[in-house]
Design an enzyme around this catalytic site. Structure first.
Site, PDB file in Angstrom:
ATOM      1  N   ALA A 105     -18.682  -0.632-106.575  1.00 32.20           N
ATOM      2  CA  ALA A 105     -19.696  -1.270-105.728  1.00 32.20           C
ATOM      3  C   ALA A 105     -19.017  -2.206-104.742  1.00 32.20           C
ATOM      4  O   ALA A 105     -18.046  -2.885-105.084  1.00 32.20           O
ATOM      5  CB  ALA A 105     -20.696  -2.050-106.573  1.00 32.20           C
ATOM      6  N   ASP A 106     -19.530  -2.234-103.539  1.00 33.70           N
ATOM      7  CA  ASP A 106     -19.073  -3.198-102.546  1.00 33.70           C
ATOM      8  C   ASP A 106     -20.007  -4.388-102.454  1.00 33.70           C
ATOM      9  O   ASP A 106     -19.589  -5.462-102.039  1.00 33.70           O
ATOM     10  CB  ASP A 106     -18.948  -2.509-101.189  1.00 33.70           C
ATOM     11  CG  ASP A 106     -17.731  -1.598-101.134  1.00 33.70           C
ATOM     12  OD1 ASP A 106     -16.706  -2.029-100.601  1.00 33.70           O
ATOM     13  OD2 ASP A 106     -17.813  -0.474-101.651  1.00 33.70           O
ATOM     14  N   ARG A 107     -21.265  -4.188-102.822  1.00 31.17           N
ATOM     15  CA  ARG A 107     -22.215  -5.306-102.885  1.00 31.17           C
ATOM     16  C   ARG A 107     -23.397  -4.886-103.751  1.00 31.17           C
ATOM     17  O   ARG A 107     -23.898  -3.768-103.615  1.00 31.17           O
ATOM     18  CB  ARG A 107     -22.694  -5.704-101.487  1.00 31.17           C
ATOM     19  CG  ARG A 107     -23.434  -7.034-101.440  1.00 31.17           C
ATOM     20  CD  ARG A 107     -23.869  -7.382-100.023  1.00 31.17           C
ATOM     21  NE  ARG A 107     -22.755  -7.613 -99.124  1.00 31.17           N
ATOM     22  CZ  ARG A 107     -22.440  -8.783 -98.571  1.00 31.17           C
ATOM     23  NH1 ARG A 107     -23.157  -9.854 -98.876  1.00 31.17           N
ATOM     24  NH2 ARG A 107     -21.437  -8.895 -97.731  1.00 31.17           N
TER      25      ARG A 107
END
Length: 367
Positions: A249-251
């Protein structure tokens, strides 16, 4: 902090930073020297280094190298302002991954507090360097905790099966972090525990982080693995070849909506349809409680050349001249498609009552 293996994406000694040029993998292992924040910004933007945790650490260390040899004659307050402005600049390199902005905010707060009590500007820079170096060490420990929690949870959810096959997307291993990895760290833990039958990895078009990087890591670690085209994932699930999908996940928004590499949403929809569990593995620094849902996540759009040309835009043209391009780097997977979120603090699971994540309470208890 030394160069222990060819897969180490970040090689740091105080005053020196070298980044593995991931654009050249798997055919060439080459490092570039990063001597200042501008070098760091360019390396992040140009995808020399990528992966949310690695981006944050590389940015912090790039500035640490710059200030380590800086001849600065200003006040402590001016030193703190210098560091803060450089961090803001580094955050602008790639907007979607929250780890970078989270690290910058914490480091800015640190130098601001330090400036209130110190009388020498050099003390501000030293405090910053120490904190940036701690980030590098802590990331590896956090990744190993993610791997351990994830492997144990998957084993329980899948009825203590001794033959678990998983599908992963993009690259979330040593190359995307300071070492070990997040989603790929869970796969490593399953393998070391003797319960992984096979890992499947997608190509991850258009930059091919899966075929170039994840496949490279899996082969290097001698983990049984098979590469598939992105478009083969649904057929793989229909044939019963995988029991779980694990992605990074990046955010992650407050409700559990998750931004990750483009194509993740496709996998989540297919997994839901075929009854395959879908997991997100990420450090708590990827959680952004300021965003109520994924609708507020800013999605980076990459250069059209990544679709028009080979080698991530660096090679020959393969698409028709004059065609328009839409090339988002990420998509958002709704929380209702996610089985659980694996962090270094434990698992974020859904309540039985309404099948929703309570990430805010989890973060409070994780402090």
């Amino acid at each position: 902090m030394g160069e222990s293996c060819a897969l180490q994406s970040i090689v740091y000694h105080r005053g020196s930073l070298r980044l593995l040029d991931q654009r050249k993998l798997p055919l060439e292992v080459a490092y570039i020297d990063v001597k200042c924040s501008t070098d760091g910004w360019n390396a992040i933007r140009d995808m020399v280094v990528r992966g949310a945790p690695a981006i944050a650490i590389a940015a912090a260390l790039a500035l640490a190298v710059e200030v380590s040899g800086l001849d600065f004659t200003g006040t402590p307050a001016e030193a703190a302002s210098f560091v803060s402005e450089k961090l803001e600049y580094l955050v602008s390199s790639r907007p979607t991954a929250v780890n970078l902005s989270d690290a910058a905010t914490k480091l800015q707060s640190l130098v601001s507090r330090t400036a209130e009590t110190e009388k020498d500007a050099k003390a501000i820079f030293q405090a910053y360097i120490d904190a940036a170096e701690t980030m590098l060490v802590d990331d590896v420990a956090d990744n190993k905790a993610i791997g351990s929690y994830g492997a144990e949870f998957l084993k329980q959810k899948l009825g203590n099966s001794k033959h678990i096959s998983v599908l992963t997307h993009c690259n979330t291993g040593s190359l995307a972090t300071a070492g070990y990895g997040t989603a790929l760290g869970v796969i490593r833990a399953l393998h070391s525990g003797g319960i992984l039958e096979k890992a499947f990895c997608t190509e991850t078009r258009p930059f091919n982080q899966g075929s170039r990087l994840t496949a490279f890591e899996l082969v290097h670690e001698k983990i049984p693995a098979t590469l598939i085209a992105d478009s083969a994932a649904a057929a793989l699930m229909k044939n019963g070849r995988v029991q779980a999908v694990i992605v990074g996940a990046d955010r992650i928004a407050a409700n559990g909506d998750t931004a990750n590499k483009i194509g993740t949403y496709n996998l989540a929809i297919s997994a839901k349809h075929h009854g395959v569990q879908f997991y997100v593995a990420a450090p708590v620094t990827s959680i952004d409680l300021s965003l109520p849902s994924g609708d507020e996540i800013v999605i980076e759009e990459r250069s059209p050349k990544e679709l028009l040309n080979t080698e991530g835009g660096l090679g020959k043209q393969v698409a028709a001249s004059g065609i328009s391009v839409w090339n988002p780097a990420f998509d958002v997977t709704p929380a209702n498609l996610i089985t659980a979120i694996i962090t270094e603090k434990g698992l974020v699971t859904k309540s039985d009552a309404d099948e929703t994540f309570n990430i805010k309470d989890f973060m409070q208890s994780a402090k």
